[in-house]
Design a protein around this motif. Structure first.
Motif, PDB file in Angstrom:
ATOM      1  N   UNK A 219       0.819  -1.208   0.000  1.00  0.00           N
ATOM      2  CA  UNK A 219       0.000   0.000   0.000  1.00  0.00           C
ATOM      3  C   UNK A 219       0.855   1.260   0.000  1.00  0.00           C
ATOM      4  N   UNK A 220       2.017   1.199   0.632  1.00  0.00           N
ATOM      5  CA  UNK A 220       2.860   2.386   0.745  1.00  0.00           C
ATOM      6  C   UNK A 220       3.284   2.915  -0.632  1.00  0.00           C
ATOM      7  N   UNK A 221       3.420   2.016  -1.606  1.00  0.00           N
ATOM      8  CA  UNK A 221       3.785   2.465  -2.958  1.00  0.00           C
ATOM      9  C   UNK A 221       2.689   3.347  -3.545  1.00  0.00           C
ATOM     10  N   UNK A 222       1.451   2.942  -3.357  1.00  0.00           N
ATOM     11  CA  UNK A 222       0.326   3.723  -3.886  1.00  0.00           C
ATOM     12  C   UNK A 222       0.252   5.092  -3.225  1.00  0.00           C
ATOM     13  N   UNK A 223       0.473   5.152  -1.917  1.00  0.00           N
ATOM     14  CA  UNK A 223       0.313   6.413  -1.196  1.00  0.00           C
ATOM     15  C   UNK A 223       1.424   7.396  -1.555  1.00  0.00           C
ATOM     16  N   UNK A 224       2.626   6.905  -1.813  1.00  0.00           N
ATOM     17  CA  UNK A 224       3.697   7.792  -2.277  1.00  0.00           C
ATOM     18  C   UNK A 224       3.336   8.383  -3.640  1.00  0.00           C
ATOM     19  N   UNK A 225       2.689   7.598  -4.478  1.00  0.00           N
ATOM     20  CA  UNK A 225       2.221   8.124  -5.766  1.00  0.00           C
ATOM     21  C   UNK A 225       1.120   9.163  -5.561  1.00  0.00           C
ATOM     22  N   UNK A 226       0.217   8.928  -4.586  1.00  0.00           N
ATOM     23  CA  UNK A 226      -0.818   9.915  -4.275  1.00  0.00           C
ATOM     24  C   UNK A 226      -0.179  11.239  -3.831  1.00  0.00           C
ATOM     25  N   UNK A 227       0.877  11.134  -3.039  1.00  0.00           N
ATOM     26  CA  UNK A 227       1.557  12.336  -2.553  1.00  0.00           C
ATOM     27  C   UNK A 227       2.025  13.204  -3.717  1.00  0.00           C
ATOM     28  N   UNK A 228       2.603  12.560  -4.718  1.00  0.00           N
ATOM     29  CA  UNK A 228       3.097  13.295  -5.883  1.00  0.00           C
ATOM     30  C   UNK A 228       1.938  13.820  -6.735  1.00  0.00           C
ATOM     31  N   UNK A 229       0.950  12.977  -6.966  1.00  0.00           N
ATOM     32  CA  UNK A 229      -0.157  13.337  -7.850  1.00  0.00           C
ATOM     33  C   UNK A 229      -0.984  14.496  -7.319  1.00  0.00           C
ATOM     34  N   UNK A 230      -1.250  14.495  -6.011  1.00  0.00           N
ATOM     35  CA  UNK A 230      -2.136  15.498  -5.429  1.00  0.00           C
ATOM     36  C   UNK A 230      -1.392  16.596  -4.672  1.00  0.00           C
ATOM     37  N   UNK A 231      -0.076  16.582  -4.708  1.00  0.00           N
ATOM     38  CA  UNK A 231       0.709  17.611  -4.045  1.00  0.00           C
ATOM     39  C   UNK A 231       0.546  17.599  -2.529  1.00  0.00           C
ATOM     40  N   UNK A 232       0.534  16.403  -1.947  1.00  0.00           N
ATOM     41  CA  UNK A 232       0.328  16.263  -0.505  1.00  0.00           C
ATOM     42  C   UNK A 232       1.660  16.281   0.245  1.00  0.00           C
ATOM     43  N   UNK A 233       1.594  16.519   1.542  1.00  0.00           N
ATOM     44  CA  UNK A 233       2.775  16.464   2.397  1.00  0.00           C
ATOM     45  C   UNK A 233       2.609  15.277   3.337  1.00  0.00           C
ATOM     46  N   UNK A 234       3.341  14.189   3.059  1.00  0.00           N
ATOM     47  CA  UNK A 234       3.217  12.943   3.821  1.00  0.00           C
ATOM     48  C   UNK A 234       4.608  12.495   4.279  1.00  0.00           C
ATOM     49  N   UNK A 235       5.220  13.223   5.189  1.00  0.00           N
ATOM     50  CA  UNK A 235       6.612  12.926   5.561  1.00  0.00           C
ATOM     51  C   UNK A 235       6.827  11.557   6.191  1.00  0.00           C
TER      52      UNK A 235
END
Length: 336
Positions: A289-305
């Protein structure tokens, strides 16, 4: 008496099937392994997944999906994310052959690796909507090992179809197991999937010798990241403050019964990921799942440190100590 088919005889599928059987529903659990189905029928146990647990005598098992689904009004899918499409395709063929229309539910917690789709989206792509009247997800703080022993448990059933959620609620509810309903299918699924990532981090902290302060900080700030992803994907923010959000995060991020937590502890001891996965013998959903969420971070401009740091540790070779230091020394900010 409600006829219910549970597809998947792992620990969680077995615990849910056993709960509904105890409630005097007619429940048949499907396993793709004939030997496992025979063991459940003959010995009323599922020793590989729930060692030492005695199952209700009324619970039946089969390795024939048509037999399991025939006449059922509710079909509950409880298999790992990677098996969702295969099982859903087989179910679609079964329902088409029997010309059935059922209430459909699942209790899986993950996202598809390449498409990043939620479980309900995968199911909807494989099963024509003419075969089901509603789609629901079971989520919330619930270890199978505790549920099958009758520990007090509260979960949440998320669905856009209120009647589907209530039907499942009625099949599950008893003096030990209290299901609530909510109307946020998206948030319920995301809460169940994303908490696995934070649970790995929590296990890493404990494995490195940190205490309750560190664990509480990680879970709290991890919830902030989960809510950020949820907002971006259309979930209701308040869902993450309930059982499908913070409730599931607490139990998964703090209990040795959690395979994601245990994976974090093992990784902190220096074991490589491949060895941890082999020793676990069960799917560690957070790792994928972590792979998908890192992609979400890039796609939606999120800050997920936190999520980003865990990805770097698991997939890019960064040390856990280095990841912790970078998180703790980031520029200071107001709490959000």
């Amino acid at each position: 008496m409600t006829k219910i088919a549970v597809l998947g005889a792992g620990s969680w599928g077995t615990a849910l099937a056993n709960t509904m059987a105890k409630n005097e529903n007619q429940v048949m659990i499907w396993s793709h392994k004939e030997a496992q189905a025979q063991e459940i029928n003959a010995q009323h146990e599922n020793p590989h997944y729930l060692p030492g647990a005695r199952l209700d005598n009324a619970l039946q098992a089969t390795n024939n999906m048509e037999e399991a689904v025939q006449g059922a009004s509710i079909v509950l899918i409880v298999v790992p994310t990677k098996a969702i499409r295969t099982v859903s395709k087989q179910l679609a063929e079964t329902l088409a052959k029997s010309k059935q229309r059922v209430i459909l539910a699942h209790a899986a917690k993950g996202l598809e690796q390449k498409t990043h789709l939620r479980i309900s989206q995968m199911i909807a792509e494989e099963i024509p909507d003419q075969f089901y009247s509603g789609l629901a997800v079971i989520s919330g703080p619930s270890h199978a090992e505790d549920v099958v022993k009758g520990d007090l448990t509260a979960i949440s059933i998320g669905s856009n179809d209120e009647s589907a959620a209530k039907a499942l609620q009625g099949a599950l509810a008893n003096e030990h197991f209290r299901p609530y309903t909510n109307s946020d299918l998206i948030g319920s699924e995301l809460g169940g999937a994303l908490k696995n990532i934070i649970a790995i981090g929590s296990g890493m902290l404990i494995g490195k010798g940190y205490g309750a302060n560190a664990q509480a900080a990680l879970l709290t700030r991890g919830l902030v990241e989960i809510r950020r992803v949820g907002r971006a994907l259309g979930a209701k923010p308040e869902t993450f403050l309930g059982l499908a959000g913070i409730g599931d995060l607490i139990v998964t991020g703090m209990s040795p019964n959690s395979r994601n937590y245990r994976a974090g502890v093992s990784l902190a001891s220096g074991k490589p990921l491949a060895q941890v996965e082999e020793e676990m013998g069960m799917v560690i959903e957070g790792v994928n799942t972590i792979k998908a969420v890192v992609d979400f971070e890039k796609k939606y401009g999120l800050d997920l440190p936190i999520t980003r740091a865990l990805y770097q540790v698991i997939y890019e070779g960064k040390s856990i100590d280095e990841g912790i230091e970078e998180l703790m020394t980031r520029p200071l900010k107001a709490e959000d």
